[in-house]
Design a protein around this motif. Structure first.
Motif, PDB file in Angstrom:
ATOM      1  N   UNK A 182       0.828  -1.203   0.000  1.00  0.00           N
ATOM      2  CA  UNK A 182       0.000   0.000   0.000  1.00  0.00           C
ATOM      3  C   UNK A 182       0.863   1.254   0.000  1.00  0.00           C
ATOM      4  N   UNK A 183       0.358   2.346  -0.572  1.00  0.00           N
ATOM      5  CA  UNK A 183       1.084   3.623  -0.504  1.00  0.00           C
ATOM      6  C   UNK A 183       1.277   4.039   0.949  1.00  0.00           C
ATOM      7  N   UNK A 184       2.395   4.665   1.269  1.00  0.00           N
ATOM      8  CA  UNK A 184       2.647   5.039   2.669  1.00  0.00           C
ATOM      9  C   UNK A 184       1.598   5.980   3.245  1.00  0.00           C
ATOM     10  N   UNK A 185       0.974   6.788   2.374  1.00  0.00           N
ATOM     11  CA  UNK A 185      -0.040   7.722   2.887  1.00  0.00           C
ATOM     12  C   UNK A 185      -1.249   6.983   3.459  1.00  0.00           C
ATOM     13  N   UNK A 186      -1.571   5.830   2.878  1.00  0.00           N
ATOM     14  CA  UNK A 186      -2.698   5.046   3.392  1.00  0.00           C
ATOM     15  C   UNK A 186      -2.391   4.553   4.799  1.00  0.00           C
ATOM     16  N   UNK A 187      -1.170   4.061   5.014  1.00  0.00           N
ATOM     17  CA  UNK A 187      -0.796   3.558   6.325  1.00  0.00           C
ATOM     18  C   UNK A 187      -0.688   4.695   7.337  1.00  0.00           C
ATOM     19  N   UNK A 188      -0.159   5.844   6.919  1.00  0.00           N
ATOM     20  CA  UNK A 188      -0.078   6.988   7.824  1.00  0.00           C
ATOM     21  C   UNK A 188      -1.469   7.458   8.236  1.00  0.00           C
ATOM     22  N   UNK A 189      -2.380   7.508   7.282  1.00  0.00           N
ATOM     23  CA  UNK A 189      -3.748   7.923   7.598  1.00  0.00           C
ATOM     24  C   UNK A 189      -4.418   6.924   8.523  1.00  0.00           C
ATOM     25  N   UNK A 190      -4.169   5.638   8.289  1.00  0.00           N
ATOM     26  CA  UNK A 190      -4.770   4.610   9.132  1.00  0.00           C
ATOM     27  C   UNK A 190      -4.271   4.725  10.573  1.00  0.00           C
ATOM     28  N   UNK A 191      -2.980   4.959  10.734  1.00  0.00           N
ATOM     29  CA  UNK A 191      -2.428   5.147  12.082  1.00  0.00           C
ATOM     30  C   UNK A 191      -3.058   6.358  12.754  1.00  0.00           C
ATOM     31  N   UNK A 192      -3.170   7.465  12.009  1.00  0.00           N
ATOM     32  CA  UNK A 192      -3.751   8.682  12.576  1.00  0.00           C
ATOM     33  C   UNK A 192      -5.192   8.455  13.026  1.00  0.00           C
ATOM     34  N   UNK A 193      -5.973   7.778  12.201  1.00  0.00           N
ATOM     35  CA  UNK A 193      -7.369   7.518  12.556  1.00  0.00           C
ATOM     36  C   UNK A 193      -7.467   6.576  13.755  1.00  0.00           C
ATOM     37  N   UNK A 194      -6.595   5.570  13.802  1.00  0.00           N
ATOM     38  CA  UNK A 194      -6.640   4.599  14.891  1.00  0.00           C
ATOM     39  C   UNK A 194      -6.305   5.235  16.232  1.00  0.00           C
ATOM     40  N   UNK A 195      -5.483   6.286  16.216  1.00  0.00           N
ATOM     41  CA  UNK A 195      -5.028   6.888  17.470  1.00  0.00           C
ATOM     42  C   UNK A 195      -5.868   8.078  17.915  1.00  0.00           C
ATOM     43  N   UNK A 196      -6.865   8.467  17.122  1.00  0.00           N
ATOM     44  CA  UNK A 196      -7.698   9.598  17.531  1.00  0.00           C
ATOM     45  C   UNK A 196      -8.450   9.311  18.830  1.00  0.00           C
ATOM     46  N   UNK A 197      -8.994   8.103  18.952  1.00  0.00           N
ATOM     47  CA  UNK A 197      -9.714   7.740  20.174  1.00  0.00           C
ATOM     48  C   UNK A 197      -8.816   7.742  21.398  1.00  0.00           C
ATOM     49  N   UNK A 198      -7.678   7.033  21.350  1.00  0.00           N
ATOM     50  CA  UNK A 198      -6.762   7.099  22.487  1.00  0.00           C
ATOM     51  C   UNK A 198      -6.265   8.506  22.795  1.00  0.00           C
ATOM     52  N   UNK A 199      -6.021   9.317  21.745  1.00  0.00           N
ATOM     53  CA  UNK A 199      -5.580  10.694  21.984  1.00  0.00           C
ATOM     54  C   UNK A 199      -6.665  11.499  22.688  1.00  0.00           C
ATOM     55  N   UNK A 200      -7.916  11.325  22.270  1.00  0.00           N
ATOM     56  CA  UNK A 200      -9.021  12.037  22.909  1.00  0.00           C
ATOM     57  C   UNK A 200      -9.096  11.690  24.391  1.00  0.00           C
ATOM     58  N   UNK A 201      -8.995  10.400  24.698  1.00  0.00           N
ATOM     59  CA  UNK A 201      -9.033   9.990  26.096  1.00  0.00           C
ATOM     60  C   UNK A 201      -7.850  10.518  26.889  1.00  0.00           C
ATOM     61  N   UNK A 202      -6.658  10.510  26.263  1.00  0.00           N
ATOM     62  CA  UNK A 202      -5.468  10.996  26.953  1.00  0.00           C
ATOM     63  C   UNK A 202      -5.556  12.494  27.231  1.00  0.00           C
ATOM     64  N   UNK A 203      -6.017  13.271  26.260  1.00  0.00           N
ATOM     65  CA  UNK A 203      -6.142  14.716  26.455  1.00  0.00           C
ATOM     66  C   UNK A 203      -7.190  15.039  27.516  1.00  0.00           C
ATOM     67  N   UNK A 204      -8.300  14.302  27.504  1.00  0.00           N
ATOM     68  CA  UNK A 204      -9.330  14.520  28.516  1.00  0.00           C
ATOM     69  C   UNK A 204      -8.780  14.240  29.913  1.00  0.00           C
ATOM     70  N   UNK A 205      -8.014  13.153  30.038  1.00  0.00           N
ATOM     71  CA  UNK A 205      -7.428  12.832  31.332  1.00  0.00           C
ATOM     72  C   UNK A 205      -6.348  13.813  31.745  1.00  0.00           C
ATOM     73  N   UNK A 206      -5.579  14.299  30.776  1.00  0.00           N
ATOM     74  CA  UNK A 206      -4.471  15.203  31.091  1.00  0.00           C
ATOM     75  C   UNK A 206      -4.955  16.512  31.704  1.00  0.00           C
ATOM     76  N   UNK A 207      -6.090  17.023  31.233  1.00  0.00           N
ATOM     77  CA  UNK A 207      -6.534  18.339  31.672  1.00  0.00           C
ATOM     78  C   UNK A 207      -7.811  18.296  32.510  1.00  0.00           C
ATOM     79  N   UNK A 208      -8.127  17.136  33.049  1.00  0.00           N
ATOM     80  CA  UNK A 208      -9.354  16.990  33.833  1.00  0.00           C
ATOM     81  C   UNK A 208      -9.235  17.644  35.208  1.00  0.00           C
ATOM     82  N   UNK A 209      -8.050  17.612  35.801  1.00  0.00           N
ATOM     83  CA  UNK A 209      -7.849  18.122  37.165  1.00  0.00           C
ATOM     84  C   UNK A 209      -7.045  19.414  37.101  1.00  0.00           C
TER      85      UNK A 209
END
Length: 381
Positions: A309-336
């Motif tokens: 596959x073209x590298x852009x497809x894999x880069x996009x897939x990684x970015x999409x896969x990590x959006x959920x974990x990033x959202x949770x991490x940012x919420x936890x980082x600034x909750x307190x």
């Protein structure tokens, strides 16, 4: 073995594999793994998850579902200048520390003493650069990436767990359908484990091994235990840490990074639709194990397909896969509010990619955040 148990296991395994396999491949590339070592990595970690899930499910008679450390893979992929033997040394250390946490209570208390906001910010600093690369991939190959994003967004409205897998399917179909990628000659060689002798580089052990242990504990094992409690099961904490840590330390010698308790995929395997009798749902761990053995055995052919596959497809897939974990991490980082500034420092340093004395940015981000947190507490106290 009801068909509902098998179907839940298949969905959970495919979601876990398809949504983050690109990140594992990025991690292998970052540490200089060759094709044989990469295939061994995927085989070893697949078998490790299979053995651990089956063992813990049978032993405790509760559904235990394991996953590979997604934040851990992101942490590895963000490293530079590390060889595969050095990475394996860090993987062995991380697995050993997880197992040691089960036996040594002061160690578990030490990990628990790290403020949740700072731990979450360290994870966010690791994940953020990968998510930002998604925009660059869309700019470079809009015809491939933008439809993937659209599929991801639409599927996520109805089933968030399947959104990344759907985006992967869309990317594969578009890449081969438009001629952006050429279908390779698919062969089915027998996967072969490749032993890698660890190289005990102190800088890598501190800069990669220690943060890998911390993100695995804080962002994977603890949420995994919480999912089990939410489903009405008492998680076997000590046994799970001992088994996953021990298996991780052994499988690391064949290139695999850490395994841990699953959260999202575990939730798929614990609902009422899996089995009406909650005391029989532990059998899903056996079906899940079989699926992961099959995925591990098929890994050479799958990796050849993904590698075309073209590298852009894999880069996009990684970015999409990590959006959920990033959202949770940012919420936890600034909750307190009390730890908000320290978390900001942790995020800024951890996301910078800086390497000092051979030690990576995730460790220095954690140190910087803890120093700021300690100074602020001293001033207030």
């Amino acid at each position: 073995m009801r068909i509902s148990l098998i179907s839940a296991a298949v969905v959970a395994a495919l979601v876990g594999y398809g949504s983050t396999i690109a990140l594992v491949l990025a991690a292998a590339l970052a540490v200089g793994a060759d094709a044989g070592q990469t295939a061994s990595w995927v085989l070893a970690i697949s078998l490790a998850k299979a053995v651990g899930s089956a063992w813990l499910s049978v032993w405790n008679r509760v559904p235990v579902v394991l996953a590979w450390s997604t934040p851990g893979a992101a942490l590895i992929a963000a490293t530079t200048g590390i060889t595969m033997p050095e990475a394996v040394g860090a993987f062995v250390l991380a697995g050993g520390l997880v197992a040691l946490t089960a036996a040594v209570r002061p160690l578990s208390r030490l990990v628990a003493a790290i403020p949740d906001g700072i731990a979450a910010a360290m994870l966010a600093g690791v994940l953020l650069p990968f998510c930002l690369r998604g925009a660059g991939a869309a700019e470079a190959a809009p015809g491939l990436v933008l439809p993937m994003v659209a599929v991801f967004a639409l599927v996520r409205l109805w089933n968030p767990a399947l959104a990344v897998l759907a985006a992967l399917a869309a990317g594969v179909a578009l890449a081969f359908g438009t001629g952006a990628a050429l279908l390779p000659a698919l062969t089915f060689p027998a996967p072969a484990p490749v032993f890698v002798m660890p190289d005990w580089n102190i800088g890598v052990l501190i800069g990669l091994g220690l943060p890998l242990y911390l993100v695995t504990m804080a962002s994977q094992n603890l949420p995994g235990f919480a999912v089990m409690r939410a489903a009405g099961y008492q998680p076997p904490v000590t046994r799970a840490l001992a088994v996953t840590g021990g298996i991780s330390a052994v499988s690391a010698l064949f290139g695999a990074h850490t395994i841990n308790m699953a959260a999202i995929t575990a939730a798929i395997c614990m609902g009422d639709d899996v089995h009406p009798d909650r005391d029989q749902r532990w059998k899903v761990g056996l079906a899940y194990a079989v699926i992961w053995v099959l995925l591990g055995l098929c890994s050479p052919a799958i990796l050849v397909l993904l590698g075309a596959l073209p590298p852009q497809v894999m880069e996009a897939l990684v970015a999409l896969a990590l959006l959920g974990p990033l959202m949770g991490a940012l919420a936890g980082a600034f909750a307190v509010a009390e730890t908000r500034f320290a978390a900001t420092i942790t995020l800024a340093v951890g996301g910078s990619g800086v390497v000092v004395f051979g030690v990576g940015a995730a460790f220095w981000g954690l140190v910087a955040g803890l120093v700021i947190y300690g100074l602020e507490r001293a001033r207030r106290g």
